[in-house]
Scaffold this motif. Structure first.
Motif, PDB file in Angstrom:
ATOM      1  N   ASP A 291       0.848  -1.184   0.000  1.00 47.57           N
ATOM      2  CA  ASP A 291       0.000   0.000   0.000  1.00 47.57           C
ATOM      3  C   ASP A 291       0.889   1.240   0.000  1.00 47.57           C
ATOM      4  OD1 ASP A 291      -2.701  -0.849  -0.007  1.00 47.57           O
ATOM      5  OD2 ASP A 291      -2.508  -1.488   2.083  1.00 47.57           O
ATOM      6  N   VAL A 292       0.346   2.346  -0.506  1.00 42.13           N
ATOM      7  CA  VAL A 292       1.060   3.620  -0.469  1.00 42.13           C
ATOM      8  C   VAL A 292       0.431   4.495   0.609  1.00 42.13           C
ATOM      9  CG1 VAL A 292       1.799   5.649  -1.776  1.00 42.13           C
ATOM     10  CG2 VAL A 292       1.531   3.441  -2.940  1.00 42.13           C
ATOM     11  N   ASP A 293       1.269   5.088   1.442  1.00 39.97           N
ATOM     12  CA  ASP A 293       0.819   5.978   2.515  1.00 39.97           C
ATOM     13  C   ASP A 293       0.809   7.408   1.992  1.00 39.97           C
ATOM     14  OD1 ASP A 293       0.326   7.423   4.785  1.00 39.97           O
ATOM     15  OD2 ASP A 293       2.057   6.691   5.918  1.00 39.97           O
ATOM     16  N   PHE A 294      -0.380   7.937   1.727  1.00 43.37           N
ATOM     17  CA  PHE A 294      -0.520   9.290   1.208  1.00 43.37           C
ATOM     18  C   PHE A 294      -0.833  10.306   2.303  1.00 43.37           C
ATOM     19  CE2 PHE A 294      -1.683   6.695  -2.584  1.00 43.37           C
ATOM     20  CZ  PHE A 294      -0.701   7.157  -3.446  1.00 43.37           C
ATOM     21  N   SER A 295      -0.641   9.930   3.550  1.00 39.10           N
ATOM     22  CA  SER A 295      -0.953  10.848   4.644  1.00 39.10           C
ATOM     23  C   SER A 295       0.113  11.913   4.830  1.00 39.10           C
ATOM     24  CB  SER A 295      -1.135  10.078   5.950  1.00 39.10           C
ATOM     25  OG  SER A 295       0.092   9.498   6.386  1.00 39.10           O
ATOM     26  N   ALA A 296       1.247  11.774   4.125  1.00 43.03           N
ATOM     27  CA  ALA A 296       2.355  12.738   4.216  1.00 43.03           C
ATOM     28  C   ALA A 296       2.666  13.091   5.667  1.00 43.03           C
ATOM     29  CB  ALA A 296       2.045  14.004   3.419  1.00 43.03           C
ATOM     30  N   PRO A 297       3.009  12.089   6.490  1.00 44.04           N
ATOM     31  CA  PRO A 297       3.300  12.379   7.890  1.00 44.04           C
ATOM     32  C   PRO A 297       4.529  13.270   8.012  1.00 44.04           C
ATOM     33  CG  PRO A 297       4.073  10.192   7.324  1.00 44.04           C
ATOM     34  CD  PRO A 297       3.272  10.683   6.148  1.00 44.04           C
ATOM     35  N   SER A 298       4.586  14.062   9.065  1.00 41.36           N
ATOM     36  CA  SER A 298       5.785  14.860   9.306  1.00 41.36           C
ATOM     37  C   SER A 298       6.943  13.915   9.608  1.00 41.36           C
ATOM     38  CB  SER A 298       5.577  15.810  10.477  1.00 41.36           C
ATOM     39  OG  SER A 298       5.457  15.067  11.694  1.00 41.36           O
ATOM     40  N   ALA A 299       8.159  14.425   9.468  1.00 37.65           N
ATOM     41  CA  ALA A 299       9.330  13.598   9.764  1.00 37.65           C
ATOM     42  C   ALA A 299       9.282  13.090  11.201  1.00 37.65           C
ATOM     43  CB  ALA A 299      10.609  14.390   9.511  1.00 37.65           C
ATOM     44  N   ALA A 300       8.828  13.932  12.097  1.00 36.76           N
ATOM     45  CA  ALA A 300       8.752  13.532  13.505  1.00 36.76           C
ATOM     46  C   ALA A 300       7.715  12.431  13.709  1.00 36.76           C
ATOM     47  CB  ALA A 300       8.420  14.739  14.375  1.00 36.76           C
ATOM     48  N   GLU A 301       6.580  12.528  12.998  1.00 36.98           N
ATOM     49  CA  GLU A 301       5.541  11.505  13.113  1.00 36.98           C
ATOM     50  C   GLU A 301       6.003  10.172  12.547  1.00 36.98           C
ATOM     51  OE1 GLU A 301       1.216  13.431  12.612  1.00 36.98           O
ATOM     52  OE2 GLU A 301       2.575  13.859  10.945  1.00 36.98           O
ATOM     53  N   ALA A 302       6.744  10.209  11.459  1.00 37.99           N
ATOM     54  CA  ALA A 302       7.162   8.982  10.789  1.00 37.99           C
ATOM     55  C   ALA A 302       8.138   8.173  11.638  1.00 37.99           C
ATOM     56  CB  ALA A 302       7.796   9.323   9.445  1.00 37.99           C
ATOM     57  N   ARG A 303       8.972   8.861  12.389  1.00 39.31           N
ATOM     58  CA  ARG A 303       9.918   8.253  13.335  1.00 39.31           C
ATOM     59  C   ARG A 303      11.032   7.462  12.654  1.00 39.31           C
ATOM     60  NH1 ARG A 303       7.145   5.356  18.321  1.00 39.31           N
ATOM     61  NH2 ARG A 303       9.339   5.415  18.946  1.00 39.31           N
ATOM     62  N   GLU A 304      10.729   6.406  11.934  1.00 43.76           N
ATOM     63  CA  GLU A 304      11.761   5.664  11.201  1.00 43.76           C
ATOM     64  C   GLU A 304      11.286   5.363   9.786  1.00 43.76           C
ATOM     65  OE1 GLU A 304      12.662   4.917  15.456  1.00 43.76           O
ATOM     66  OE2 GLU A 304      10.918   4.171  14.345  1.00 43.76           O
ATOM     67  N   MET A 305      12.219   5.439   8.847  1.00 42.98           N
ATOM     68  CA  MET A 305      11.947   5.067   7.462  1.00 42.98           C
ATOM     69  C   MET A 305      13.095   4.219   6.943  1.00 42.98           C
ATOM     70  SD  MET A 305      10.417   8.485   5.613  1.00 42.98           S
ATOM     71  CE  MET A 305       8.949   9.314   6.233  1.00 42.98           C
ATOM     72  N   GLY A 306      12.774   3.348   6.006  1.00 44.82           N
ATOM     73  CA  GLY A 306      13.802   2.540   5.370  1.00 44.82           C
ATOM     74  C   GLY A 306      13.749   2.728   3.866  1.00 44.82           C
ATOM     75  N   ALA A 307      14.901   2.891   3.241  1.00 42.46           N
ATOM     76  CA  ALA A 307      14.994   3.039   1.785  1.00 42.46           C
ATOM     77  C   ALA A 307      15.634   1.786   1.203  1.00 42.46           C
ATOM     78  CB  ALA A 307      15.820   4.269   1.419  1.00 42.46           C
ATOM     79  N   TRP A 308      15.016   1.218   0.181  1.00 38.76           N
ATOM     80  CA  TRP A 308      15.529   0.030  -0.498  1.00 38.76           C
ATOM     81  C   TRP A 308      15.863   0.382  -1.941  1.00 38.76           C
ATOM     82  CZ3 TRP A 308      13.561  -0.953   4.110  1.00 38.76           C
ATOM     83  CH2 TRP A 308      13.752  -2.200   4.726  1.00 38.76           C
ATOM     84  N   GLY A 309      16.874  -0.248  -2.514  1.00 40.06           N
ATOM     85  CA  GLY A 309      17.199   0.006  -3.912  1.00 40.06           C
ATOM     86  C   GLY A 309      18.438  -0.732  -4.357  1.00 40.06           C
ATOM     87  N   TYR A 310      18.791  -0.501  -5.621  1.00 41.62           N
ATOM     88  CA  TYR A 310      19.955  -1.126  -6.250  1.00 41.62           C
ATOM     89  C   TYR A 310      20.971  -0.036  -6.614  1.00 41.62           C
ATOM     90  CZ  TYR A 310      17.535  -5.645  -7.048  1.00 41.62           C
ATOM     91  OH  TYR A 310      16.886  -6.854  -6.910  1.00 41.62           O
ATOM     92  N   PRO A 311      21.807   0.413  -5.678  1.00 42.73           N
ATOM     93  CA  PRO A 311      22.795   1.454  -6.002  1.00 42.73           C
ATOM     94  C   PRO A 311      23.777   0.959  -7.056  1.00 42.73           C
ATOM     95  CG  PRO A 311      23.268   0.459  -3.870  1.00 42.73           C
ATOM     96  CD  PRO A 311      21.928  -0.058  -4.282  1.00 42.73           C
ATOM     97  N   ALA A 312      24.058   1.809  -8.047  1.00 41.37           N
ATOM     98  CA  ALA A 312      24.881   1.380  -9.176  1.00 41.37           C
ATOM     99  C   ALA A 312      26.188   2.140  -9.310  1.00 41.37           C
ATOM    100  CB  ALA A 312      24.080   1.511 -10.474  1.00 41.37           C
ATOM    101  N   ALA A 313      26.287   3.331  -8.726  1.00 43.29           N
ATOM    102  CA  ALA A 313      27.526   4.104  -8.824  1.00 43.29           C
ATOM    103  C   ALA A 313      28.511   3.626  -7.756  1.00 43.29           C
ATOM    104  CB  ALA A 313      27.247   5.588  -8.657  1.00 43.29           C
ATOM    105  N   SER A 314      29.792   3.789  -8.008  1.00 39.70           N
ATOM    106  CA  SER A 314      30.846   3.350  -7.097  1.00 39.70           C
ATOM    107  C   SER A 314      30.573   3.820  -5.672  1.00 39.70           C
ATOM    108  CB  SER A 314      32.198   3.910  -7.576  1.00 39.70           C
ATOM    109  OG  SER A 314      33.226   3.503  -6.723  1.00 39.70           O
TER     110      SER A 314
END
Length: 403
Positions: A291-314
């Motif tokens: 699901d996508v969270d469209f509530s746009a919580p403030s940074a303080a409300e979100a508390r923790e976030m994780g970013a996933w991806g495939y980094p390709a540059a050195s």
């Protein structure tokens, strides 16, 4: 493409981050099926959203709806010539920005493993001047968080995550993306979330071409040498999924630039995809969608976030999936633009478009995507997904989701 915020108490801050890692990883893994994949089975922004359409395939060939074929003819494009290499013509006079000019008919076999490995990262490096423009609004830079490798096989530990490949005037390019749920087609979603700059050049150009999503790319996390003898299922366990419809925000189209620019706060995109082979939906095939969270919580409300991806540059090479978990802070490019999220993370270009996740009532939801970062790769910033992003998503779901 990341950010760093030093906690008031390093010890306390580190413990909270570790706890967040466990929660996000567990929740993300639970969205995936335990079975293996098979390639055989296989525009709200500021001030509105723009959607585009493309072609399909039939019996290994190219199938173009009559209205799209008419558009191609209107712009002097021959479908057969396009398939046979005409897509490589980046005539600036024809590389237009309007949504109607997005053309992406399936060219089966174009994205071979070797071509995927040759793709270059599509990063947006924010300048020091731009990064300092929002001082007084932005929180202090976060401390860099070292990206950690995702566990393999990816289809069991982070099934919704994959790579987005596309062709630009500079050649084969790559971003990251996430399988998301389709509210109007439960259990049968064909929607992928990524960054706007992974599908459209912004104010300097038009739509990119040959856009393909590969979920759980390099499922076993093999090295470059090992991939030389890998089979197709190990490289693309769920096959290649071509974007037949795409949308991004007008904010990105009108303001996006090489450094993100004014479009960075609107740097998001939704793709509707179809399999190069097979008939099942993406969600049915992968066995996972978020699901996508469209509530746009403030940074303080979100508390923790994780970013996933495939980094390709050195020092990365784009072959393996990585993740960063941190407490988000606020990042502003200008007082006149919406505030973005920022986390500490050492992932580089190629991770662009990758989903940012947070746990809401025990469920992992996509809350942002990687957009921009600094040249020294110490942090990442991503847009807040509010009403405009939700409008873009709903339009894609209602208008194109069932096609």
């Amino acid at each position: 493409m990341r950010s760093t915020r030093t906690p008031a108490s390093p010890r306390r801050g580190r413990r909270r981050t570790l706890l967040a890692v466990g929660g996000l990883v567990a929740a993300l893994a639970l969205t995936a099926t335990a079975c293996g994949g098979s390639g055989e089975d296989t525009a709200g922004g500021e001030p509105g959203a723009t959607a585009s359409q493309a072609g399909g395939n039939a019996d290994g060939g190219v199938r173009i709806p009559s209205d799209i074929a008419d558009q191609l003819k209107e712009h002097g494009i021959d479908v057969d010539d396009w398939k046979d290499g005409g897509w490589q013509d980046w005539d600036k006079d024809k590389w237009l920005s309007e949504a109607k000019d997005f053309v992406n008919p399936v060219i089966e076999g174009l994205w071979k493993p070797e071509r995927m490995q040759s793709a270059k990262e599509a990063d947006k490096t924010v300048s020091t001047k731009d990064a300092s423009a929002g001082q007084g609004v932005s929180d202090p830079e976060p401390a860099p968080v070292e990206a950690t490798a995702e566990k393999t096989p990816y289809h069991q530990n982070a099934a919704p995550v994959g790579k987005v490949f596309f062709d630009s005037p500079e050649g084969p390019s790559v971003c990251s993306g996430t399988v998301i749920k389709d509210v109007n087609h439960p259990g049968k979603s064909n929607l992928v979330w990524t960054a706007g700059h992974c599908v459209h050049a912004g104010q300097s150009g038009g739509w990119y071409r040959n856009i393909v999503f590969v979920p759980a790319y390099n499922d076993l996390g093999k090295s470059e040498a090992e991939l030389g003898s890998a089979n197709a299922t190990e490289i693309a366990p769920y096959g290649n999924w071509w974007a037949d419809w795409a949308s991004t925000s007008n904010g990105w189209i009108e303001g996006g630039s090489q450094t993100g620019g004014a479009g960075a706060a609107y740097d998001y995109s939704v793709l509707h995809v179809q399999p190069e082979q097979g008939a099942k939906s993406l969600e049915e095939t992968v066995g996972a969608a978020l699901d996508v969270d469209f509530s746009a919580p403030s940074a303080a409300e979100a508390r923790e976030m994780g970013a996933w991806g495939y980094p390709a540059a050195s020092p990365y090479n784009g072959l393996k999936m990585f993740k960063c978990i941190d407490e988000p802070g606020r990042f502003s490019l200008s007082p006149s633009l919406p505030t973005m999220y920022r986390i500490g993370c050492t992932m580089t270009g190629g991770s662009s478009g990758g989903g940012w996740f947070r746990v809401v009532d025990g469920e992992t939801k996509l809350v942002s995507n990687t957009s921009i970062g600094p040249a020294d790769n110490t942090w990442l910033a991503g847009p807040q997904l509010g009403r405009d992003a939700q409008s873009l998503y709903e339009n894609m779901s209602e208008t194109y989701g069932g096609r």
